[in-house]
Design an enzyme around this catalytic site. Structure first.
Site, short mmCIF file in Angstrom:
data_model
loop_
_atom_site.label_atom_id
_atom_site.label_comp_id
_atom_site.label_asym_id
_atom_site.label_seq_id
_atom_site.Cartn_x
_atom_site.Cartn_y
_atom_site.Cartn_z
N ASN A 110 0.83 -1.20 0.00
CA ASN A 110 0.00 0.00 0.00
C ASN A 110 0.86 1.25 0.00
OD1 ASN A 110 -0.50 1.94 2.51
ND2 ASN A 110 0.17 -0.04 3.34
N PHE A 114 -1.72 8.21 4.27
CA PHE A 114 -2.49 8.87 5.34
C PHE A 114 -3.72 9.61 4.82
CE2 PHE A 114 1.44 9.59 8.36
CZ PHE A 114 1.52 8.23 8.58
N ASN A 138 -3.74 6.39 16.67
CA ASN A 138 -2.43 6.52 16.04
C ASN A 138 -2.36 7.87 15.32
OD1 ASN A 138 -0.62 6.28 13.70
ND2 ASN A 138 -0.37 4.13 14.26
N ASN A 171 3.27 7.60 15.07
CA ASN A 171 3.67 6.90 13.84
C ASN A 171 4.82 7.66 13.17
OD1 ASN A 171 3.93 5.53 11.48
ND2 ASN A 171 1.83 5.77 10.80
N SER A 174 5.62 5.12 8.79
CA SER A 174 4.98 4.88 7.49
C SER A 174 5.96 5.23 6.38
CB SER A 174 3.73 5.75 7.32
OG SER A 174 3.33 5.71 5.96
N ASN A 176 5.08 5.97 3.42
CA ASN A 176 4.34 6.67 2.36
C ASN A 176 4.18 8.16 2.57
OD1 ASN A 176 3.88 4.19 0.96
ND2 ASN A 176 2.33 3.69 2.51
N THR A 177 4.80 8.70 3.62
CA THR A 177 4.84 10.14 3.80
C THR A 177 6.31 10.54 3.71
OG1 THR A 177 2.85 10.23 5.16
CG2 THR A 177 4.40 12.04 5.44
N LYS A 216 5.47 3.67 17.05
CA LYS A 216 5.41 2.59 16.05
C LYS A 216 6.61 2.69 15.12
CE LYS A 216 2.37 0.17 12.90
NZ LYS A 216 0.99 0.01 12.46
N THR A 244 5.96 -4.21 13.92
CA THR A 244 6.45 -3.12 13.11
C THR A 244 5.39 -2.64 12.12
OG1 THR A 244 7.19 -4.53 11.25
CG2 THR A 244 8.78 -4.13 13.05
N ASN A 245 5.76 -1.57 11.46
CA ASN A 245 4.98 -1.08 10.31
C ASN A 245 5.34 -1.91 9.07
OD1 ASN A 245 3.44 0.75 8.64
ND2 ASN A 245 3.85 2.33 10.17
#
Ligand SMILES: Cc1cc2nc3c(=O)[nH]c(=O)nc-3n(C[C@H](O)[C@H](O)[C@H](O)COP(=O)(O)O)c2cc1C
Length: 341
Positions: A110, A114, A138, A171, A174, A176-177, A216, A244-245
């Site tokens: 994915n 966010f 979160n 968080n 991630s 994706n940021t 996280k 984990t993420n």
């Protein structure tokens, strides 16, 4: 039941299937149907971060990004729910498609980014819910917040959600940021967590109650980075860690037609790498520090492996997509009984 519906869901684009499954569950929440289809496991309470969880199997962040489905998810037997990641302001996330199923690997990639409606919308959803179980929230930062102002976004999330959450998750993992994972290292991590801890103590004083805060982390850390993370978590006084993420290492799925899609990989290929991080964190952090284990739990045996590596509780996401809600009770029973299939 889920095995019968799965082929239908899997014929739809993943994000549509995801939405349809959650909206269907929402439509019947409160009727007793979900609890009859997927009975809660026997109570097997565990104490984590000062909270008593009715069982140690929770929902991982990202499935319910804004708390819209809390009541339905709360009827599936989880010992706790984590919602979010929520950012201070609403944001659309990345362009679609941004969610990919890799069924041969029981995996997901994915790059949602966010997508969420912001703190105020989440607060309204929580207030409208009937759920009375343990709720984690979160929090993250908006994509367009400059990296050097990240702390302010986390503090806004903590402050807004303080009276609605049983625990909060920071968080920083991630993929994706852009730039988010930079916060996991060096002075950036130290000063971020110090600022968060200061806020936690100030809010405890002004609001009259304490809310535990977990961090996280990513699986993509070498041993030195995990050690530094553990030292910092302890040094600053964080209450727990969620490991984990998703991973940016796609080597296990490169032969899959979707294996090179950009984004975080979750599901079965993540099981071992995330368990390895948990094992090292447990060794570095000592016996008592709360660790919530997540990553690639697609069977009760995988859940048990996380507990044996040192996790105090576990969370599920991708496993639910492939195995359905029955996985919750299967994992809880295995952990209570000490054996998994
Ligand atoms: C579609 C999707 C969206 C996610 N969104 C978030 C998120 O918003 N915040 C977060 O902390 N983790 C998020 N995650 C990561 C999961 O919470 C979990 O850490 C990861 O997927 C590994 O667990 P799993 O293998 O059981 O899925 C997301 C995962 C997926 C598959």
């Amino acid at each position: 039941m889920y095995q019968a519906l799965r082929p239908l869901f899997f014929r739809l684009p993943p994000e549509t299937a995801h939405w349809l499954a959650l909206e269907s569950a929402r439509a019947v929440a409160g009727s007793g149907l979900l609890g009859r289809l997927w009975p809660a496991p026997p109570a097997a309470p565990v104490e984590v971060m000062g909270l008593t969880l009715p069982n140690p199997v929770g929902l991982a962040a990202g499935l319910d990004k804004e708390g819209r489905y809390i009541d339905a998810l709360g009827e599936l037997g989880f010992g706790f729910l984590e919602i979010g990641t929520v950012t201070p302001r609403p944001q659309p996330g990345n362009p679609k498609p941004r969610l990919f199923r890799l069924p041969a690997h029981e995996a997901i990639i994915n790059r949602m980014g966010f997508n969420n409606h912001g703190l105020e919308a989440m607060a309204a959803n929580i207030r409208a819910s009937r759920y009375s179980g343990i709720l984690g929230i979160n929090v993250g930062r908006n994509k367009d917040t400059p990296a050097d102002q990240a702390l302010a976004d986390y503090l806004a999330g903590i402050e807004r959600m303080w009276s609605l959450a049983d625990y909060l998750t920071i968080n920083v993992s991630s993929p994706n940021t852009p730039g988010l994972r930079d916060l996991q290292h060096g002075d950036a991590l130290r000063s971020l967590l110090a600022g968060i801890r200061e806020k936690q103590l100030a809010l405890t004083e002004s609001m009259g109650h304490y809310v535990p805060i977990a961090v996280k982390v990513a699986p993509d850390m070498d041993e030195a980075a995990v050690r530094f993370m553990a030292e910092t978590l302890r040094g600053v006084g964080m209450d727990g860690v969620i490991a984990t993420n998703t991973t940016v290492d796609h080597s296990a799925v490169l032969r899959d037609p979707l294996g090179e899609e950009t984004g975080g990989l979750s599901g079965r290929p993540l099981a071992e790498p995330s368990t390895a991080v948990i094992r090292q964190l447990r060794a570095e952090l000592g016996a008592d520090f709360p660790i919530i284990g997540v990553g690639g739990i697609t069977s009760s045996a995988a859940a048990l492996a996380k507990i044996r590596a040192g996790a105090s509780a576990v969370q599920l996401y991708s496993g639910l997509i492939y195995r359905g809600p029955q996985l919750v009770a299967e994992c809880a029973r295995a952990i209570a009984g000490g054996s998994g299939a």
